[in-house]
Design a protein around this motif. Structure first.
Motif, PDB file in Angstrom:
ATOM      1  N   GLU A  89       0.848  -1.237   0.089  1.00  0.00           N
ATOM      2  CA  GLU A  89      -0.039   0.037   0.074  1.00  0.00           C
ATOM      3  C   GLU A  89       0.817   1.168   0.083  1.00  0.00           C
ATOM      4  O   GLU A  89       0.296   2.284  -0.317  1.00  0.00           O
ATOM      5  N   VAL A  90       2.045   1.109   0.243  1.00  0.00           N
ATOM      6  CA  VAL A  90       2.925   2.272   0.501  1.00  0.00           C
ATOM      7  C   VAL A  90       3.208   2.735  -0.905  1.00  0.00           C
ATOM      8  O   VAL A  90       3.309   4.144  -1.245  1.00  0.00           O
ATOM      9  N   GLU A  91       3.482   1.835  -1.572  1.00  0.00           N
ATOM     10  CA  GLU A  91       4.046   2.213  -3.045  1.00  0.00           C
ATOM     11  C   GLU A  91       2.731   2.261  -3.821  1.00  0.00           C
ATOM     12  O   GLU A  91       2.356   1.588  -4.581  1.00  0.00           O
ATOM     13  N   LYS A  92       2.091   3.364  -3.838  1.00  0.00           N
ATOM     14  CA  LYS A  92       0.784   3.622  -4.695  1.00  0.00           C
ATOM     15  C   LYS A  92       1.035   4.271  -6.011  1.00  0.00           C
ATOM     16  O   LYS A  92       2.178   4.963  -6.172  1.00  0.00           O
ATOM     17  N   GLU A  93       0.567   3.893  -7.248  1.00  0.00           N
ATOM     18  CA  GLU A  93       0.715   4.367  -8.347  1.00  0.00           C
ATOM     19  C   GLU A  93      -0.033   5.836  -8.582  1.00  0.00           C
ATOM     20  O   GLU A  93      -1.046   6.123  -7.576  1.00  0.00           O
ATOM     21  N   GLU A  94       0.465   6.436  -9.236  1.00  0.00           N
ATOM     22  CA  GLU A  94       0.067   7.931  -9.472  1.00  0.00           C
ATOM     23  C   GLU A  94      -1.394   7.817 -10.119  1.00  0.00           C
ATOM     24  O   GLU A  94      -1.354   7.011 -10.990  1.00  0.00           O
ATOM     25  N   PRO A  95      -2.093   8.658  -9.982  1.00  0.00           N
ATOM     26  CA  PRO A  95      -3.678   8.625 -10.712  1.00  0.00           C
ATOM     27  C   PRO A  95      -3.330   8.975 -12.102  1.00  0.00           C
ATOM     28  O   PRO A  95      -2.406   9.522 -12.723  1.00  0.00           O
ATOM     29  N   LEU A  96      -4.298   8.537 -13.157  1.00  0.00           N
ATOM     30  CA  LEU A  96      -4.216   8.495 -14.449  1.00  0.00           C
ATOM     31  C   LEU A  96      -4.028   9.779 -15.102  1.00  0.00           C
ATOM     32  O   LEU A  96      -3.461  10.102 -15.891  1.00  0.00           O
ATOM     33  N   GLY A  97      -4.897  10.677 -14.295  1.00  0.00           N
ATOM     34  CA  GLY A  97      -4.874  12.330 -14.671  1.00  0.00           C
ATOM     35  C   GLY A  97      -5.795  12.407 -15.915  1.00  0.00           C
ATOM     36  O   GLY A  97      -6.520  11.453 -16.498  1.00  0.00           O
ATOM     37  N   GLU A  98      -6.083  13.394 -16.160  1.00  0.00           N
ATOM     38  CA  GLU A  98      -7.238  13.967 -17.136  1.00  0.00           C
ATOM     39  C   GLU A  98      -6.739  13.916 -18.671  1.00  0.00           C
ATOM     40  O   GLU A  98      -7.517  13.779 -19.480  1.00  0.00           O
ATOM     41  N   ASP A  99      -5.612  13.778 -18.847  1.00  0.00           N
ATOM     42  CA  ASP A  99      -4.968  13.573 -20.245  1.00  0.00           C
ATOM     43  C   ASP A  99      -4.845  12.352 -20.674  1.00  0.00           C
ATOM     44  O   ASP A  99      -4.246  11.973 -21.797  1.00  0.00           O
ATOM     45  N   PHE A 100      -5.200  11.256 -19.674  1.00  0.00           N
ATOM     46  CA  PHE A 100      -4.821   9.849 -20.099  1.00  0.00           C
ATOM     47  C   PHE A 100      -5.414   9.279 -21.297  1.00  0.00           C
ATOM     48  O   PHE A 100      -5.039   8.746 -22.110  1.00  0.00           O
ATOM     49  N   ASP A 101      -6.984   9.745 -21.403  1.00  0.00           N
ATOM     50  CA  ASP A 101      -7.563   9.419 -22.849  1.00  0.00           C
ATOM     51  C   ASP A 101      -6.970  10.062 -23.982  1.00  0.00           C
ATOM     52  O   ASP A 101      -6.668   9.296 -24.953  1.00  0.00           O
ATOM     53  N   ASP A 102      -6.201  11.236 -23.979  1.00  0.00           N
ATOM     54  CA  ASP A 102      -5.676  11.622 -25.109  1.00  0.00           C
ATOM     55  C   ASP A 102      -4.330  10.700 -25.346  1.00  0.00           C
ATOM     56  O   ASP A 102      -4.076  10.722 -26.604  1.00  0.00           O
ATOM     57  N   ARG A 103      -3.856  10.405 -24.369  1.00  0.00           N
ATOM     58  CA  ARG A 103      -2.447   9.982 -24.405  1.00  0.00           C
ATOM     59  C   ARG A 103      -2.736   8.409 -25.033  1.00  0.00           C
ATOM     60  O   ARG A 103      -2.043   7.797 -25.950  1.00  0.00           O
ATOM     61  N   ILE A 104      -3.899   7.849 -24.655  1.00  0.00           N
ATOM     62  CA  ILE A 104      -4.035   6.345 -25.053  1.00  0.00           C
ATOM     63  C   ILE A 104      -4.597   6.478 -26.498  1.00  0.00           C
ATOM     64  O   ILE A 104      -4.117   5.731 -27.486  1.00  0.00           O
ATOM     65  N   MET A 105      -5.144   7.586 -27.053  1.00  0.00           N
ATOM     66  CA  MET A 105      -5.632   7.673 -28.327  1.00  0.00           C
ATOM     67  C   MET A 105      -4.628   8.154 -29.231  1.00  0.00           C
ATOM     68  O   MET A 105      -4.562   7.501 -30.332  1.00  0.00           O
ATOM     69  N   ALA A 106      -3.591   8.824 -28.612  1.00  0.00           N
ATOM     70  CA  ALA A 106      -2.427   9.132 -29.493  1.00  0.00           C
ATOM     71  C   ALA A 106      -1.623   7.800 -30.015  1.00  0.00           C
ATOM     72  O   ALA A 106      -1.292   7.569 -30.723  1.00  0.00           O
ATOM     73  N   LEU A 107      -1.703   6.918 -28.724  1.00  0.00           N
ATOM     74  CA  LEU A 107      -0.942   5.602 -28.980  1.00  0.00           C
ATOM     75  C   LEU A 107      -1.272   4.718 -29.933  1.00  0.00           C
ATOM     76  O   LEU A 107      -1.043   3.938 -30.876  1.00  0.00           O
ATOM     77  N   ILE A 108      -2.908   4.578 -29.922  1.00  0.00           N
ATOM     78  CA  ILE A 108      -3.714   3.964 -30.820  1.00  0.00           C
ATOM     79  C   ILE A 108      -3.571   4.291 -32.271  1.00  0.00           C
ATOM     80  O   ILE A 108      -3.611   3.343 -33.211  1.00  0.00           O
ATOM     81  N   GLU A 109      -3.643   5.724 -32.596  1.00  0.00           N
ATOM     82  CA  GLU A 109      -3.677   6.323 -33.827  1.00  0.00           C
ATOM     83  C   GLU A 109      -2.076   5.834 -34.483  1.00  0.00           C
ATOM     84  O   GLU A 109      -1.904   6.249 -35.609  1.00  0.00           O
TER      85      GLU A 109
END
Length: 158
Positions: free
Chosen positions: A49-69
């Motif tokens: 639990e100490v090593e939590k991941e950072e939240p996805l953020g609001e630009d997550f969808d844009d980054r994923i769509m850029a990778l897909i395209e």
């Protein structure tokens, strides 16, 4: 520090007998930097639990769509009829091999069981005929005359 208490808590933890307070004690103990060497193997278990991941953020969808395209278009492979039927050919070959081996294994039983006494008598007769064929004509006549007077020994009974 009293490490016996921690070891007892660990034993109770693995037997599912600890309370939430005791588990919190274990988490706080393993979050320290100076954990004894023999207890280091359990540190990752309680520090998850100490090593939590950072939240996805609001630009997550844009980054994923850029990778897909960015990806190259997928080409459809052309399968020939032979490639499509290859598994069937393999299955037919395996069936043919199994049937061939089965028939080869069955062949000795198809002949029936031979009487060993008869087979031995045939073998002796064949040996005698082979030796006669190797001799000259005069020797063979003499041997045939001698063999008519000699009685063949009986075979032992089993």
């Amino acid at each position: 520090m009293d490490y016996k208490y921690i070891e007892q808590l660990l034993e109770r933890y693995f037997q599912c007998e600890t309370t939430l307070e005791e588990e919190n004690i274990l988490r706080s103990f393993f979050s320290q930097e100076d954990v004894p060497v023999w207890l280091l193997k359990y540190q990752a278990l309680f520090n998850y639990e100490v090593e939590k991941e950072e939240p996805l953020g609001e630009d997550f969808d844009d980054r994923i769509m850029a990778l897909i395209e960015q990806g190259e278009p997928v080409k459809a492979r052309v399968l020939t009829l032979t490639q499509r039927l290859k598994p069937l050919f393999k299955a037919a070959a395996m069936i043919a091999i199994v049937l061939t081996i089965g028939n080869a294994a069955q062949a000795p039983w198809d002949r029936g069981w031979d009487n060993p006494r008869e087979e031995y008598a045939k073998f002796l007769e064949q040996q005698r005929m082979d030796s006669l064929n190797k001799m000259g004509p005069i020797q063979a006549e003499n041997t045939l005359e001698d063999s008519t007077n000699v009685q063949t020994p009986e075979l032992p009974k089993y």
